[in-house]
Design a protein around this motif. Structure first.
Motif, PDB file in Angstrom:
ATOM      1  N   ASP B  81       0.795  -1.234   0.000  1.00  0.00           N
ATOM      2  CA  ASP B  81       0.000   0.000   0.000  1.00  0.00           C
ATOM      3  C   ASP B  81       0.819   1.271   0.000  1.00  0.00           C
ATOM      4  O   ASP B  81       0.453   2.263  -0.619  1.00  0.00           O
ATOM      5  CB  ASP B  81      -0.922   0.029   1.236  1.00  0.00           C
ATOM      6  N   GLU B  82       1.967   1.250   0.691  1.00  0.00           N
ATOM      7  CA  GLU B  82       2.695   2.508   0.871  1.00  0.00           C
ATOM      8  C   GLU B  82       3.463   2.953  -0.367  1.00  0.00           C
ATOM      9  O   GLU B  82       4.043   4.036  -0.390  1.00  0.00           O
ATOM     10  CB  GLU B  82       3.621   2.419   2.085  1.00  0.00           C
ATOM     11  N   VAL B  83       3.429   2.122  -1.430  1.00  0.00           N
ATOM     12  CA  VAL B  83       4.106   2.503  -2.653  1.00  0.00           C
ATOM     13  C   VAL B  83       3.083   2.498  -3.784  1.00  0.00           C
ATOM     14  O   VAL B  83       2.139   1.731  -3.776  1.00  0.00           O
ATOM     15  CB  VAL B  83       5.287   1.539  -2.942  1.00  0.00           C
ATOM     16  N   GLU B  84       3.248   3.433  -4.730  1.00  0.00           N
ATOM     17  CA  GLU B  84       2.313   3.466  -5.845  1.00  0.00           C
ATOM     18  C   GLU B  84       2.834   2.607  -6.987  1.00  0.00           C
ATOM     19  O   GLU B  84       3.954   2.798  -7.454  1.00  0.00           O
ATOM     20  CB  GLU B  84       2.117   4.906  -6.332  1.00  0.00           C
ATOM     21  N   VAL B  85       2.029   1.649  -7.408  1.00  0.00           N
ATOM     22  CA  VAL B  85       2.367   0.809  -8.558  1.00  0.00           C
ATOM     23  C   VAL B  85       1.229   1.002  -9.554  1.00  0.00           C
ATOM     24  O   VAL B  85       0.139   0.457  -9.377  1.00  0.00           O
ATOM     25  CB  VAL B  85       2.494  -0.679  -8.160  1.00  0.00           C
ATOM     26  N   LEU B  86       1.466   1.847 -10.570  1.00  0.00           N
ATOM     27  CA  LEU B  86       0.363   2.291 -11.410  1.00  0.00           C
ATOM     28  C   LEU B  86       0.507   1.811 -12.848  1.00  0.00           C
ATOM     29  O   LEU B  86       1.587   1.919 -13.442  1.00  0.00           O
ATOM     30  CB  LEU B  86       0.312   3.823 -11.435  1.00  0.00           C
ATOM     31  N   PRO B  87      -0.608   1.307 -13.418  1.00  0.00           N
ATOM     32  CA  PRO B  87      -0.600   1.065 -14.862  1.00  0.00           C
ATOM     33  C   PRO B  87      -0.368   2.402 -15.584  1.00  0.00           C
ATOM     34  O   PRO B  87      -0.690   3.469 -15.042  1.00  0.00           O
ATOM     35  CB  PRO B  87      -2.003   0.537 -15.151  1.00  0.00           C
ATOM     36  N   TRP B  88       0.156   2.332 -16.774  1.00  0.00           N
ATOM     37  CA  TRP B  88       0.593   3.535 -17.467  1.00  0.00           C
ATOM     38  C   TRP B  88      -0.513   4.602 -17.571  1.00  0.00           C
ATOM     39  O   TRP B  88      -0.279   5.773 -17.254  1.00  0.00           O
ATOM     40  CB  TRP B  88       1.125   3.167 -18.863  1.00  0.00           C
ATOM     41  N   GLU B 132       9.266   9.437  -0.111  1.00  0.00           N
ATOM     42  CA  GLU B 132      10.391   9.613   0.797  1.00  0.00           C
ATOM     43  C   GLU B 132      10.266   8.745   2.045  1.00  0.00           C
ATOM     44  O   GLU B 132       9.198   8.683   2.671  1.00  0.00           O
ATOM     45  CB  GLU B 132      10.480  11.089   1.202  1.00  0.00           C
ATOM     46  N   GLY B 133      11.331   8.052   2.380  1.00  0.00           N
ATOM     47  CA  GLY B 133      11.373   7.299   3.637  1.00  0.00           C
ATOM     48  C   GLY B 133      10.624   5.980   3.642  1.00  0.00           C
ATOM     49  O   GLY B 133      10.616   5.276   4.642  1.00  0.00           O
ATOM     50  N   VAL B 134       9.999   5.626   2.538  1.00  0.00           N
ATOM     51  CA  VAL B 134       9.202   4.392   2.515  1.00  0.00           C
ATOM     52  C   VAL B 134      10.073   3.203   2.116  1.00  0.00           C
ATOM     53  O   VAL B 134      10.886   3.295   1.202  1.00  0.00           O
ATOM     54  CB  VAL B 134       8.028   4.542   1.511  1.00  0.00           C
ATOM     55  N   ASP B 135       9.905   2.087   2.833  1.00  0.00           N
ATOM     56  CA  ASP B 135      10.587   0.853   2.451  1.00  0.00           C
ATOM     57  C   ASP B 135       9.552  -0.129   1.921  1.00  0.00           C
ATOM     58  O   ASP B 135       8.639  -0.500   2.662  1.00  0.00           O
ATOM     59  CB  ASP B 135      11.302   0.232   3.657  1.00  0.00           C
ATOM     60  N   ALA B 136       9.687  -0.509   0.695  1.00  0.00           N
ATOM     61  CA  ALA B 136       8.679  -1.382   0.096  1.00  0.00           C
ATOM     62  C   ALA B 136       9.321  -2.621  -0.493  1.00  0.00           C
ATOM     63  O   ALA B 136      10.301  -2.548  -1.231  1.00  0.00           O
ATOM     64  CB  ALA B 136       7.918  -0.626  -0.984  1.00  0.00           C
ATOM     65  N   SER B 162      14.380   6.131   0.546  1.00  0.00           N
ATOM     66  CA  SER B 162      13.378   5.067   0.416  1.00  0.00           C
ATOM     67  C   SER B 162      14.050   3.826  -0.153  1.00  0.00           C
ATOM     68  O   SER B 162      15.200   3.882  -0.580  1.00  0.00           O
ATOM     69  CB  SER B 162      12.250   5.525  -0.510  1.00  0.00           C
ATOM     70  N   SER B 163      13.315   2.721  -0.150  1.00  0.00           N
ATOM     71  CA  SER B 163      13.855   1.530  -0.790  1.00  0.00           C
ATOM     72  C   SER B 163      12.732   0.695  -1.365  1.00  0.00           C
ATOM     73  O   SER B 163      11.604   0.707  -0.867  1.00  0.00           O
ATOM     74  CB  SER B 163      14.679   0.693   0.198  1.00  0.00           C
ATOM     75  N   VAL B 164      13.054  -0.029  -2.422  1.00  0.00           N
ATOM     76  CA  VAL B 164      12.034  -0.863  -3.064  1.00  0.00           C
ATOM     77  C   VAL B 164      12.691  -2.087  -3.706  1.00  0.00           C
ATOM     78  O   VAL B 164      13.826  -2.024  -4.180  1.00  0.00           O
ATOM     79  CB  VAL B 164      11.244  -0.052  -4.113  1.00  0.00           C
ATOM     80  N   THR B 165      11.966  -3.196  -3.668  1.00  0.00           N
ATOM     81  CA  THR B 165      12.389  -4.416  -4.344  1.00  0.00           C
ATOM     82  C   THR B 165      11.333  -4.771  -5.382  1.00  0.00           C
ATOM     83  O   THR B 165      10.158  -4.905  -5.054  1.00  0.00           O
ATOM     84  CB  THR B 165      12.524  -5.582  -3.349  1.00  0.00           C
ATOM     85  N   ILE B 166      11.773  -4.900  -6.614  1.00  0.00           N
ATOM     86  CA  ILE B 166      10.837  -5.107  -7.719  1.00  0.00           C
ATOM     87  C   ILE B 166      11.221  -6.372  -8.468  1.00  0.00           C
ATOM     88  O   ILE B 166      12.391  -6.608  -8.752  1.00  0.00           O
ATOM     89  CB  ILE B 166      10.884  -3.910  -8.694  1.00  0.00           C
ATOM     90  N   LEU B 167      10.229  -7.177  -8.786  1.00  0.00           N
ATOM     91  CA  LEU B 167      10.469  -8.340  -9.637  1.00  0.00           C
ATOM     92  C   LEU B 167       9.584  -8.213 -10.861  1.00  0.00           C
ATOM     93  O   LEU B 167       8.358  -8.152 -10.762  1.00  0.00           O
ATOM     94  CB  LEU B 167      10.149  -9.625  -8.866  1.00  0.00           C
ATOM     95  N   GLU B 168      10.216  -8.113 -12.025  1.00  0.00           N
ATOM     96  CA  GLU B 168       9.448  -8.021 -13.268  1.00  0.00           C
ATOM     97  C   GLU B 168       9.692  -9.271 -14.084  1.00  0.00           C
ATOM     98  O   GLU B 168      10.832  -9.701 -14.259  1.00  0.00           O
ATOM     99  CB  GLU B 168       9.861  -6.774 -14.064  1.00  0.00           C
TER     100      GLU B 168
END
Lengths: 302, 405
Positions: B81-88, B132-136, B162-168
């Protein structure tokens, strides 16, 4: 009981025609310790590699036989009369291992990414499975044909975990490591990768202890060991013989290990042949007089 | 070398794609400029030796591969929830200012023919915005291609600390004889932020793939890429990081396994442009049957890049005599205050290793498989995304089981 028999064994380097073995005759029986000594280049290591089935050597003459008695592999495996003698030269290295032949390498391979535990459990299970196949009765053949091909569909998960499960194997490994005074962290390290020379040698003895061979060929297991480790390795070799009845062919340059692992027989190799055989006193004599003395005695020249 | 221009690509098609996504005028203009530029642009650089391109992109018949108005896919775009993952399309309506600032800021849409083609025609994409500051963790983008061609775009923006881990991951749903997947990924890592971006390409072995991923790392930022290629008959993939901020870091971990007649052309690049930056490039790949791999790695240490640490190693294992592997690691140093290493090896299974294992009872096939799986371990150990590591292990094991002997 098992007996390894080398008859008039000739071998050369597969690529090229450099002759190395020129008629080796040797017999090693369960429970015996043989020391095979000789100067560099006399053919000791080649003998070991040919027994194991190293593809770099071609046997041009002679035979390597393994004779087994009915009860060699306990009650579970029934060895029929026509299955008691095997021509090892016709078998793959893993089949030779399944029949109880073990080679401790002078320079064990360093294998990154494969843990000791994973490798040894795989080897132990593969050996049990291969042995069952080698001694399968004729009636069993139909059965084998049925599950010919893939044991599992290629897209399914890996094959089942084998005869010896993970937990049971951990137990075996832990016991053997304690006997050899090895650090238990070895089990999770990659096979020989980054091991010191001495650790590699100790690891070879550990593997022999787990695979319980009928005949073990140890190629310079003593070289480069400090005195503590020499003691550990020697204890391991003696335990193989005393507890599992393994026959040992110990290849060495030095008298030193023979103080800890007392041989029943000592052989001297010169120019690709066994030049002289004797009891433990022969090793002491060699230590004093060197190999030229044997050469002189056998060929009449120094 | 001039490149063929699409006779069948029109401005109207681009206007329709942009219009369907409700894009603002400036974005449409960017697309139209990219379309117009096609006639002047070359294919991406490939390593060439006299008389031979190591990867021949000119042979691809884009005329028949590209079908811009019929794109079809199955997509998941998931994140906490704390990160936005938006379709184009959603990103266009909600974050226009962000897109205007960042779109095309890392990868120039007109860098080459294929980036321009992708910019003109992309119809789907994802924007990941980390405040800012969000870890996702566990942002997942999954694309299943169901059409002849699919053009995809991904933008990742991380704000300070902030930090994020993404798997595509990309795969093929409805297969066709030939398909084309094109993906551009831009990562803008803000100050002291951290991005781990894993990619698992497992498209149909009849597909062609062009992908370009590039990150811009600000001060104290970290960008870690994991680039896994298993599918397609031909892949041209570039992964790179510009270390623009002082004390920024990057790692590029690659793994590929080519069999049959697959061809992988992978390049990994890092530009050290600031002080105290660190880069670590590690790629391992296997080629089997008549597969072919080309690896190019470049570490470029700029004049202002004081106190640089830069390491690169690539290893390819060939399982057949007929497969081919080429590697070209390059190190360009314009600042002497650099600690760097680069190496590449191409080899086959070591026969002594194999004998060691078989002499202990392991059958030759199992021994070889263990050696191949073991070969990938140094790469596996660098993959912090459990799901990606486990999937790769399983896919490697499955491919080994498929081998006939």
């Amino acid at each position: 009981m098992a007996r390894l028999e080398l008859n008039n064994l000739h071998a050369e380097v597969a690529e090229g025609d450099e002759k190395i073995l020129e008629g080796v005759d040797l017999e090693v029986e369960s429970g015996e310790i043989h020391a095979l000594m000789g100067p560099n280049g006399s053919g000791k290591s080649t003998t070991a590699k040919v027994i194991a089935g190293h593809p770099a050597y071609e046997v041009t003459e002679g035979e390597v036989l393994l004779h087994l008695e009915e009860d060699e592999f306990g009650d579970e495996i029934e060895i029929d009369e026509d299955q008691r003698s095997w021509n090892l030269l016709e078998l793959e290295p893993n089949e030779r291992a399944a029949l109880g032949v073990f080679l401790a390498f002078q320079y064990p391979a360093e294998i990154e990414g494969v843990t000791m535990t994973n490798f040894l459990r795989t080897a132990l299970n593969a050996k049990i499975e291969e042995r069952e196949e080698l001694f399968e009765d004729d009636e069993g053949e139909d059965e084998e044909e049925e599950d010919d091909g893939f044991e599992t569909s290629p897209m399914e998960g890996p094959a089942d975990e084998g005869e010896v499960g993970v937990a049971e194997f951990q137990q075996i490994l832990q016991e053997k490591m304690e006997q050899l005074d090895m650090d238990e962290r070895f089990a999770q390290r990659y096979l020989n990768a980054g091991f010191s020379g001495g650790e590699k040698k100790q690891n070879e003895v550990l593997q022999a202890a787990i695979l319980e061979p009928s005949i073990a060929v140890l190629d310079e297991i003593d070289s480069g060991l400090d005195i503590d480790r020499l003691q550990d390795v020697s204890d391991g070799i003696n335990a193989l013989r005393d507890e599992q009845g393994t026959g040992v062919l110990q290849i060495t340059h030095y008298q030193r290990i023979l103080d800890y692992v007392e041989p029943d027989h000592v052989h001297v190799m010169l120019d690709g042949q066994i030049a002289k055989s004797g009891g433990p006193e022969l090793a002491a004599e060699l230590e004093d007089k060197g190999y030229d003395w044997v050469r002189e005695e056998v060929y009449g020249t120094a | 070398m001039s490149t063929q221009v699409h006779a069948n690509l029109t401005e109207e098609q681009v206007r329709q794609i942009s219009g369907d996504l409700d894009e603002p005028e400036w974005l449409l203009e960017t697309r139209l400029e990219a379309l117009e530029a096609l006639s002047d642009l070359d294919m991406p650089d490939v390593i060439r030796t006299p008389g031979r391109d190591w990867t021949n992109l000119h042979e691809l018949d884009f005329e028949s591969l590209v079908d811009p108005l019929n794109a079809a896919e199955n997509k998941d775009q998931i994140g906490p929830d704390e990160v936005e993952v938006l379709p184009w399309a959603e990103a266009v309506s909600e974050h226009e200012a962000l897109l205007k600032e960042q779109f095309g800021s890392v990868v120039d849409p007109q860098e080459n023919y294929l980036t321009a083609l992708s910019t003109a025609l992309f119809s789907t994409g994802t924007v990941v915005y980390v405040p800012e500051g969000v870890d996702a963790e566990d942002v997942t983008i999954r694309t299943e291609q169901n059409s002849r061609s699919l053009f995809n775009y991904t933008l990742v923006v991380t704000e300070e600390s902030s930090s994020v881990t993404i798997l595509e991951r990309q795969s093929t749903g409805e297969k066709q004889d030939e398909q084309y997947y094109s993906g551009i990924v831009e990562v803008v890592a803000g100050e002291n932020s951290s991005v781990q971006y894993g990619s698992l390409q497992n498209l149909s072995e009849d597909a062609y793939n062009f992908s370009l991923k590039r990150g811009d790392a600000d001060t104290y930022a970290t960008i870690n890429w994991i680039e896994v290629n298993l599918g397609t008959q031909l892949t041209k993939s570039g992964v790179s990081t510009e270390l623009n901020g002082d004390s920024s870091e990057t790692q590029i971990v690659g793994a590929f396994y080519g069999h049959n007649d697959q061809h992988f052309d992978i390049d990994a690049k890092v530009w050290h442009k600031a002080e105290h930056t660190t880069a670590d490039l590690v790629t391992r790949g296997v080629t089997d049957d008549v597969a072919r791999s080309v690896y190019e790695g470049v570490q470029d240490v700029g004049r202002e890049a004081w106190d640089t640490s830069s390491y690169q190693r690539e290893n390819t294992l060939m399982l057949s005599d007929e497969s081919e592997a080429d590697a070209s690691p390059k190190l360009i140093i314009n600042n002497h205050d650099t600690e760097a290493s680069h190496s590449a090896t191409v080899g086959q299974i070591d026969q002594e290793d194999l004998l060691y294992m078989t002499s202990r009872g392991v059958d030759p096939r199992a021994a070889r498989n263990m050696l191949v799986e073991g070969f990938f371990v140094p790469v596996m150990e660098e993959i912090a995304v459990d799901e990606l590591r486990e999937d790769l292990e399983e896919l490697v094991a499955a491919r080994l089981r498929e081998r006939s002997e």
